[in-house]
Design an enzyme around this catalytic site. Structure first.
Site, PDB file in Angstrom:
ATOM      1  N   LYS A  73      25.649  23.107 -19.149  1.00 46.97           N
ATOM      2  CA  LYS A  73      23.925  22.790 -19.222  1.00 46.97           C
ATOM      3  C   LYS A  73      23.495  21.615 -17.576  1.00 46.97           C
ATOM      4  O   LYS A  73      23.402  20.257 -18.340  1.00 46.97           O
ATOM      5  CB  LYS A  73      23.582  23.186 -20.334  1.00 46.97           C
ATOM      6  CG  LYS A  73      23.827  24.544 -21.472  1.00 46.97           C
ATOM      7  CD  LYS A  73      22.548  25.657 -20.636  1.00 46.97           C
ATOM      8  CE  LYS A  73      22.882  26.497 -21.712  1.00 46.97           C
ATOM      9  NZ  LYS A  73      22.553  27.746 -21.382  1.00 46.97           N
ATOM     10  N   LYS A 108      21.043  36.924 -24.838  1.00 50.28           N
ATOM     11  CA  LYS A 108      20.686  37.542 -25.897  1.00 50.28           C
ATOM     12  C   LYS A 108      21.361  38.574 -26.448  1.00 50.28           C
ATOM     13  O   LYS A 108      20.882  38.821 -28.174  1.00 50.28           O
ATOM     14  CB  LYS A 108      19.433  38.042 -24.794  1.00 50.28           C
ATOM     15  CG  LYS A 108      18.691  37.107 -24.319  1.00 50.28           C
ATOM     16  CD  LYS A 108      17.618  37.401 -23.338  1.00 50.28           C
ATOM     17  CE  LYS A 108      16.417  36.545 -22.627  1.00 50.28           C
ATOM     18  NZ  LYS A 108      16.383  35.335 -22.983  1.00 50.28           N
ATOM     19  N   LYS A 148      18.660  28.753 -27.606  1.00 54.43           N
ATOM     20  CA  LYS A 148      17.615  29.067 -28.515  1.00 54.43           C
ATOM     21  C   LYS A 148      17.919  30.888 -29.415  1.00 54.43           C
ATOM     22  O   LYS A 148      17.805  31.093 -30.659  1.00 54.43           O
ATOM     23  CB  LYS A 148      16.368  28.543 -28.064  1.00 54.43           C
ATOM     24  CG  LYS A 148      16.512  29.765 -26.957  1.00 54.43           C
ATOM     25  CD  LYS A 148      15.865  31.521 -27.252  1.00 54.43           C
ATOM     26  CE  LYS A 148      15.224  32.105 -25.750  1.00 54.43           C
ATOM     27  NZ  LYS A 148      14.516  33.155 -26.596  1.00 54.43           N
ATOM     28  N   GLY A 151      10.999  31.393 -22.445  1.00 51.01           N
ATOM     29  CA  GLY A 151       9.821  30.468 -21.151  1.00 51.01           C
ATOM     30  C   GLY A 151       8.466  31.339 -21.367  1.00 51.01           C
ATOM     31  O   GLY A 151       7.954  30.814 -20.902  1.00 51.01           O
ATOM     32  N   ASN A 152       8.759  32.439 -20.818  1.00 50.80           N
ATOM     33  CA  ASN A 152       7.492  33.153 -20.011  1.00 50.80           C
ATOM     34  C   ASN A 152       6.293  33.187 -21.359  1.00 50.80           C
ATOM     35  O   ASN A 152       4.732  33.668 -21.107  1.00 50.80           O
ATOM     36  CB  ASN A 152       7.854  34.595 -19.845  1.00 50.80           C
ATOM     37  CG  ASN A 152       8.751  35.705 -21.253  1.00 50.80           C
ATOM     38  OD1 ASN A 152       9.306  35.432 -22.157  1.00 50.80           O
ATOM     39  ND2 ASN A 152       8.439  36.782 -20.833  1.00 50.80           N
TER      40      ASN A 152
END
Length: 309
Positions: free
Chosen positions: A127, A272, A210, A11-12
């Site tokens: 979520k 991640k 993602k 997102g960053n």
């Protein structure tokens, strides 16, 4: 050595609203084109947290104010976010490529990702989506079949499932474009979650992580490296403590043990790390890199970042 790389943008790298995104994609494009200019084949995926939330809230408010407009399913919200993020990102990449006299087409693929309808995630939605609700609004939502939780004292929110990706529907299209030397943006927001019903693809009310979708994309493209971008230069154990230790070169076995010991937060670094382990474990010679966007080129050169082999 030139590599085939899948980059998972966080997102960053995209900002949180339309104005921020227009600015953010310009610096994002510079870092990505650095890798392309070095001769690497690059495929890009990205998150969509702020963007898909904005779309979901806007469409829900539209329905509330004018019921003749239907509620927008999450699968459609994800598709919308893929298109409008891709629009900005592909134009920023095109401009940066041309500024360096690199002639490459950039394409955004509206990507569907298959999930298993029997995935246990559907039994335990986690979520949060949409606006905060009062207790009364939450009760009404639950009566309509939605799953609602209290969110850290801030109010109530609907939660939906986050199933694991099974396969990428448009993978042959993506492969063809990559083989033609194009830069491809795919699997935005984890991909549009679908299940197969015979020849029909049915969108489901879910979101796909993602990083796991990017891992699946990288495996199906037979990539050499999966880069997962985050807000820190390297992954750390004992993060924020006096005995904090940054990880540079590490094996999948070693980082699996750190994950088992609880060093990585479930809502941020753990997925991640898990996606990076999955890709690096999938075939000899593959590796994953977790680092900052602006350090990606140095990470590929082995200078920085957390490299998982």
């Amino acid at each position: 050595m030139k590599k085939k790389i899948v980059i998972a943008l966080g997102g960053n790298a995209l900002g949180t609203n339309l104005e921020e995104q227009m600015v953010a994609v310009k610096s994002t494009a510079i870092a990505i084109v650095d890798l392309i200019e070095a001769g690497n084949e690059v495929v890009i995926s990205h998150g969509n947290g702020p963007q898909v939330g904005m779309i979901n809230i806007a469409m829900s408010e539209l329905h509330k104010n004018n019921p003749k407009y239907s509620l927008c399913p999450m699968s459609v919200c994800v598709a919308m976010s893929q298109a409008y993020i891709g629009y900005d990102l592909q134009n920023a990449l095109r401009e940066e490529l041309l500024s360096r006299n690199i002639t490459k087409s950039v394409s955004t693929i509206i990507t569907q990702v298959e999930v298993n309808p029997k995935d246990k995630a559907f039994e335990n939605p986690t979520k949060p989506i949409g606006s905060f609700m009062t207790k009364e609004e939450a009760d009404i939502s639950m009566k309509s079949g939605k799953v609602v939780i209290e969110d850290a004292g801030r109010g109530y929110r609907e939660v939906i499932a986050s199933p694991k990706p099974v396969g990428i529907i448009e993978i042959e299209t993506i492969k063809s474009l990559v083989e033609m030397g194009q830069v491809v943006i795919a699997c935005g927001g984890g991909g549009i979650p679908v299940i197969k019903e015979g020849n029909h693809l049915k969108g489901v009310n879910a979101v796909i992580d993602k990083d796991f979708a990017s891992c699946t994309l990288a495996k199906e493209l037979h990539a050499d490296c999966l880069i997962i971008l985050t807000a820190v230069e390297k992954v750390a154990i004992n993060f924020g403590k006096p005995n904090e230790k940054w990880l540079h070169n590490i094996t999948t076995a070693e980082i699996k043990q750190y994950a088992k010991e609880g060093h990585f937060a479930p809502g941020s670094m753990l997925p991640k790390v898990e996606a990076a382990i999955d890709f690096a474990s999938s075939k000899d010679g593959r590796y994953s890199l977790i680092t900052l966007l602006e350090k990606a080129k140095d990470g590929i050169a082995g200078i920085t970042g957390t490299i998982i082999t």
